[in-house]
Design an enzyme around this catalytic site. Structure first.
Site, short mmCIF file in Angstrom:
data_model
loop_
_atom_site.label_atom_id
_atom_site.label_comp_id
_atom_site.label_asym_id
_atom_site.label_seq_id
_atom_site.Cartn_x
_atom_site.Cartn_y
_atom_site.Cartn_z
N ASP A 120 56.45 46.61 46.62
CA ASP A 120 56.92 47.99 46.68
C ASP A 120 57.68 48.39 45.43
O ASP A 120 58.61 47.70 45.00
CB ASP A 120 57.80 48.18 47.92
CG ASP A 120 57.03 47.86 49.19
OD1 ASP A 120 55.89 48.35 49.31
OD2 ASP A 120 57.55 47.13 50.04
N ASP B 172 56.35 41.10 43.45
CA ASP B 172 56.85 42.00 44.47
C ASP B 172 55.82 43.12 44.62
O ASP B 172 55.01 43.36 43.72
CB ASP B 172 58.21 42.56 44.04
CG ASP B 172 58.75 43.60 44.99
OD1 ASP B 172 58.83 43.31 46.19
OD2 ASP B 172 59.09 44.71 44.53
#
Length: 233
Positions: A10, A8
């Site tokens: 963010d 991922d």
């Protein structure tokens, strides 16, 4: 067969949320009204609380691109990358990605953020493969202010990853076998569906709800050293 290493972006590899930071950047540059700043902060809060539906979240930020073409946005995006995003990628995150690269793993950045906003960050981190939310472009070449296709968020991340793997022509074993060996690094409860699918989930500086899940499921928790940049971001 290479081991998948999924990341991922963010609040995992990046300190902060790309789209929230993007909206704030546009407000500071006078490209969005001041009232958008409060709406932006509220959406960020609701997203991390798991209260914002995927469609609502993604469409909210897709609207910030409306009316301009990718080429017209490119100078602003480049400035955003240099001024805001690059200083928010901690050395520890770069080192984590490099560790998997050195192992020969197949690196994939998978983000709910739009591809247009993510791809420069992916390039800086050396990701060849990116799965992200797609933005609709009109016949006149300008962004419509809407997303298209399956959102790369929550269960959509699992679907999009499976589709991406199925489309690769170098697959020699089943998708489930690949996922059973895969790593996935994330901070967010919104990524629980994909964390549950892979064989080697790792939570990174998790939000409160994901921290509880990690404790209950005995998942490893990684804390990255993060130095927050000063004022401009």
């Amino acid at each position: 067969m290479q081991t998948l290493a999924l990341f991922d972006l963010d609040n995992t590899l990046l300190t902060g949320d790309s789209e929230v930071l993007w909206a704030d950047f546009l407000v500071r540059r006078g490209l969005l009204g001041d009232c958008f700043a409060q709406r932006n902060a509220d959406m960020d809060r609701r997203y991390h609380a798991g209260e914002a539906a995927p469609g609502e979240f993604c469409e909210f930020f897709a609207s910030t691109f409306e009316g301009r073409s990718p080429a017209e946005w490119s100078p602003t995006r480049a400035a955003f990358m240099n001024e805001v995003i690059s200083p928010r990628i901690p050395d520890a995150a770069r080192e984590l990605v490099q560790q998997h690269r050195d192992r020969g793993d197949l690196l994939v950045l998978t983000s709910a953020t739009s591809r247009f906003l993510v791809e420069l960050t992916a390039g800086e981190l050396g990701f060849e493969h990116v799965i992200a939310t797609e933005l609709e472009v009109l016949a006149n070449g300008r962004f419509a202010g809407r997303t298209r296709d399956v959102l790369n968020m929550r269960e959509g991340k699992v679907m999009r990853l499976r589709n991406w793997l199925a489309a690769r022509d170098d697959t020699t074993d089943g998708l489930d076998a690949q996922l059973a060996r895969a790593f996935f690094y994330s901070d967010s409860i919104n990524d629980l569906p994909l964390l549950l699918v892979v064989g080697q989930p790792v939570v990174v500086d998790p939000d409160a709800r994901l921290a509880v899940e990690a404790q209950q499921r005995h998942w490893p928790v990684l804390r990255l050293a993060r130095g927050l940049p000063s004022s401009s971001s």
